[in-house]
Design a protein around this motif. Structure first.
Motif: not given
Length: 255
Positions: A223-252
């Motif tokens: 949440q801290l990472a997403v908030s920092a990035l979204a504040a710059v872009l002026g976008c919704s926080e749920d637009w920003i993806g997060v790569a995690d240790q176990e799942g990484g992230f799916a195809w984009r």
């Protein structure tokens, strides 16, 4: 062009970039068994990969590269410095390609531009990929943002961006002082505010995808990472993806 992650963090990293006829893996910090299972989760087999590109010699990025490459007869691309730092393991590779950290090259239809970054490794690089139409920038494991990094990533359509730690959480953590200094230093890892600062310097209006990556499980929160990035872009926080240790992230997909 599309991209996905097998996992991102201090316990292992691997990214897949797919330009249609050409698929490559960036780093492999996982065992061959784990990497193969996580590839299958993405509908991909090792035999479909053309090569592995290495960023630097730290175990969470290089640990599984040589065994995976030997098992599946893959070419490995890495800088002279990374090769020297890991020369023992690379001796029996089927194909080892030494690259210049400032010189672009192609793997079939995929354009690859390595670029040097400040990190506490022998000759670390990160990569920008292109298919002639779109550009994907990958920036993890760097302690600071240089003008060259900004220039390379200035006009990307997608960005995988390190948000390793939150400055306050790192300062308050139980880590020894020397380790805190290393992580937060100029040759360590990007904190959330530094990652946000990069976004202010590039053409973020082009971005179709932004993924926060390499988050510390101890010294950051998604949440801290997403908030920092979204504040710059002026976008919704749920637009920003997060790569995690176990799942990484799916195809984009880039379109």
């Amino acid at each position: 062009m599309r991209f996905a992650s097998l996992g991102s963090g201090s316990q292992g990293n691997a990214l897949i970039v797919d330009a249609g006829e050409t698929k490559v893996m960036v780093d492999c910090g996982f065992s061959t068994r784990v990497a193969t299972a996580r590839l299958a989760r993405l509908g991909t087999a090792p035999e479909q990969l053309a090569a592995i590109l290495v960023t630097h010699e730290h175990g969470d990025h290089l640990g599984g590269v040589f065994s995976f490459a030997r098992r599946h007869r893959l070419a490995v691309y890495l800088t002279h410095g990374t090769h020297a730092a890991a020369s023992r393991g690379s001796a029996s590779l089927p194909e080892c390609r030494l690259i210049d950290g400032h010189t672009a090259f192609a793997i079939d239809g995929l354009e690859v531009l390595p670029f040097p970054v400040p990190h506490d490794a022998r000759e670390p690089v990160q990569y920008r990929f292109g298919d002639g139409q779109h550009r994907l920038g990958v920036l993890t494991d760097t302690g600071s943002i240089t003008p060259h990094v900004v220039e390379v990533l200035r006009a990307c359509d997608a960005l995988v961006l390190e948000c390793n730690h939150d400055q306050a959480l790192l300062a308050a953590s139980r880590y020894p002082a020397a380790l805190k200094q290393r992580i937060g230093g100029r040759f360590g890892h990007l904190e959330n505010g530094q990652a946000a600062g990069l976004l202010r310097q590039i053409d973020s209006g082009r971005l179709q995808h932004l993924v926060a990556a390499h988050l510390s499980q101890e010294n950051n929160r998604p949440q801290l990472a997403v908030s920092a990035l979204a504040a710059v872009l002026g976008c919704s926080e749920d637009w920003i993806g997060v790569a995690d240790q176990e799942g990484g992230f799916a195809w984009r997909q880039l379109s």
